[in-house]
Design a protein around this motif. Structure first.
Motif, PDB file in Angstrom:
ATOM      1  N   ALA A   6       4.128  11.292 -42.102  1.00  0.00           N
ATOM      2  CA  ALA A   6       3.718  10.336 -40.992  1.00  0.00           C
ATOM      3  C   ALA A   6       2.146   9.855 -41.300  1.00  0.00           C
ATOM      4  O   ALA A   6       1.736   8.909 -41.234  1.00  0.00           O
ATOM      5  N   VAL A   7       1.436  10.861 -41.328  1.00  0.00           N
ATOM      6  CA  VAL A   7      -0.259  10.738 -41.725  1.00  0.00           C
ATOM      7  C   VAL A   7      -0.254  10.055 -43.050  1.00  0.00           C
ATOM      8  O   VAL A   7      -1.013   9.022 -43.152  1.00  0.00           O
ATOM      9  N   LEU A   8       0.612  10.181 -43.915  1.00  0.00           N
ATOM     10  CA  LEU A   8       0.452   9.528 -45.239  1.00  0.00           C
ATOM     11  C   LEU A   8       0.801   8.164 -44.995  1.00  0.00           C
ATOM     12  O   LEU A   8       0.101   7.197 -45.635  1.00  0.00           O
ATOM     13  N   GLY A  46      -8.077   9.247 -38.102  1.00  0.00           N
ATOM     14  CA  GLY A  46      -8.038  10.684 -37.931  1.00  0.00           C
ATOM     15  C   GLY A  46      -8.318  10.993 -36.401  1.00  0.00           C
ATOM     16  O   GLY A  46      -7.618  12.113 -35.877  1.00  0.00           O
ATOM     17  N   VAL A  47      -9.288  10.390 -35.806  1.00  0.00           N
ATOM     18  CA  VAL A  47      -9.612  10.792 -34.385  1.00  0.00           C
ATOM     19  C   VAL A  47      -8.339  10.466 -33.544  1.00  0.00           C
ATOM     20  O   VAL A  47      -7.834  11.022 -32.426  1.00  0.00           O
ATOM     21  N   GLY A  48      -7.639   9.194 -33.739  1.00  0.00           N
ATOM     22  CA  GLY A  48      -6.441   8.839 -33.116  1.00  0.00           C
ATOM     23  C   GLY A  48      -5.517  10.004 -33.301  1.00  0.00           C
ATOM     24  O   GLY A  48      -4.775  10.231 -32.192  1.00  0.00           O
ATOM     25  N   TRP A  49      -5.194  10.340 -34.280  1.00  0.00           N
ATOM     26  CA  TRP A  49      -4.239  11.576 -34.632  1.00  0.00           C
ATOM     27  C   TRP A  49      -4.500  12.679 -34.041  1.00  0.00           C
ATOM     28  O   TRP A  49      -3.850  13.391 -33.144  1.00  0.00           O
ATOM     29  N   ALA A  50      -5.785  12.991 -33.799  1.00  0.00           N
ATOM     30  CA  ALA A  50      -6.305  14.175 -33.009  1.00  0.00           C
ATOM     31  C   ALA A  50      -6.441  13.926 -31.497  1.00  0.00           C
ATOM     32  O   ALA A  50      -5.882  14.988 -30.635  1.00  0.00           O
ATOM     33  N   VAL A  51      -6.721  12.859 -30.960  1.00  0.00           N
ATOM     34  CA  VAL A  51      -6.437  12.832 -29.629  1.00  0.00           C
ATOM     35  C   VAL A  51      -4.938  12.736 -29.104  1.00  0.00           C
ATOM     36  O   VAL A  51      -4.861  13.311 -28.013  1.00  0.00           O
ATOM     37  N   THR A  52      -3.934  12.121 -29.959  1.00  0.00           N
ATOM     38  CA  THR A  52      -2.674  12.221 -29.456  1.00  0.00           C
ATOM     39  C   THR A  52      -1.724  13.542 -29.757  1.00  0.00           C
ATOM     40  O   THR A  52      -0.961  13.790 -29.754  1.00  0.00           O
ATOM     41  N   ALA A  58       4.826  12.053 -34.249  1.00  0.00           N
ATOM     42  CA  ALA A  58       3.893  11.038 -35.026  1.00  0.00           C
ATOM     43  C   ALA A  58       5.081   9.853 -34.926  1.00  0.00           C
ATOM     44  O   ALA A  58       4.468   8.708 -35.012  1.00  0.00           O
ATOM     45  N   GLU A  59       6.263  10.072 -34.981  1.00  0.00           N
ATOM     46  CA  GLU A  59       7.220   8.694 -35.076  1.00  0.00           C
ATOM     47  C   GLU A  59       7.083   8.005 -33.707  1.00  0.00           C
ATOM     48  O   GLU A  59       7.639   7.059 -33.646  1.00  0.00           O
ATOM     49  N   ARG A  60       6.688   8.441 -32.401  1.00  0.00           N
ATOM     50  CA  ARG A  60       6.893   8.267 -31.093  1.00  0.00           C
ATOM     51  C   ARG A  60       5.877   6.866 -30.979  1.00  0.00           C
ATOM     52  O   ARG A  60       4.566   6.758 -31.541  1.00  0.00           O
ATOM     53  N   GLY A  65       2.033   6.376 -31.116  1.00  0.00           N
ATOM     54  CA  GLY A  65       1.554   5.016 -31.810  1.00  0.00           C
ATOM     55  C   GLY A  65       0.667   3.999 -31.590  1.00  0.00           C
ATOM     56  O   GLY A  65      -0.114   3.563 -31.911  1.00  0.00           O
ATOM     57  N   VAL A  66       0.740   3.663 -29.955  1.00  0.00           N
ATOM     58  CA  VAL A  66       0.062   2.881 -29.503  1.00  0.00           C
ATOM     59  C   VAL A  66      -1.496   3.393 -29.430  1.00  0.00           C
ATOM     60  O   VAL A  66      -2.622   2.761 -29.687  1.00  0.00           O
ATOM     61  N   VAL A  67      -1.740   4.726 -29.039  1.00  0.00           N
ATOM     62  CA  VAL A  67      -3.183   5.176 -28.839  1.00  0.00           C
ATOM     63  C   VAL A  67      -3.430   5.386 -30.303  1.00  0.00           C
ATOM     64  O   VAL A  67      -4.875   5.143 -30.404  1.00  0.00           O
ATOM     65  N   VAL A  68      -2.943   5.928 -31.530  1.00  0.00           N
ATOM     66  CA  VAL A  68      -3.610   5.865 -32.738  1.00  0.00           C
ATOM     67  C   VAL A  68      -3.956   4.422 -33.122  1.00  0.00           C
ATOM     68  O   VAL A  68      -4.933   4.457 -33.663  1.00  0.00           O
TER      69      VAL A  68
END
Length: 117
Positions: A6-8, A46-52, A58-60, A65-68
């Protein structure tokens, strides 16, 4: 879905956005220029990933997804501004729409395909 996949996918989405943008504006095809344009959005991603805590789900689309997406665009623009890069209103609109389409789009496709199984 595994978090590393997902991150990729998210990173590729950002890199495609940067590549299309640089090509559209006839920017030099240098690695330094490409990375100079990409880094604010990659850091923001990366910050979006950390926050969420996206690695958990990741697939949600919502809320992950919206926050990222929102963090990637908003913080990416802030980082561009403080580093002396442009944040023209038209660019902000294009970035918001394109990144929303790809960062939410792959998640929607994934969820849809998983539900069809």
């Amino acid at each position: 879905m595994r978090a590393w996949v997902a991150v990729l996918v998210d990173v590729v989405c950002v890199l495609v956005f940067v590549g299309i943008g640089r090509a559209t504006h006839d920017e030099a095809l240098s690695l330094g220029g490409y990375l100079g344009t990409a880094w604010p959005f990659l850091v923001a991603l990366g910050v979006g990933w950390a926050v969420t805590q996206a690695w958990k789900r990741a697939e949600r689309i919502w809320p992950t997804g919206v926050v990222v997406w929102v963090v990637t665009v908003a913080l990416g623009m802030v980082l561009r501004a403080v580093s002396g890069q442009g944040t023209d209103p038209a660019f902000v609109v294009v970035a918001t729409l394109f990144l929303g389409a790809v960062l939410l789009g792959w998640r929607g496709l994934f969820v849809g395909l998983r539900q069809r199984r």
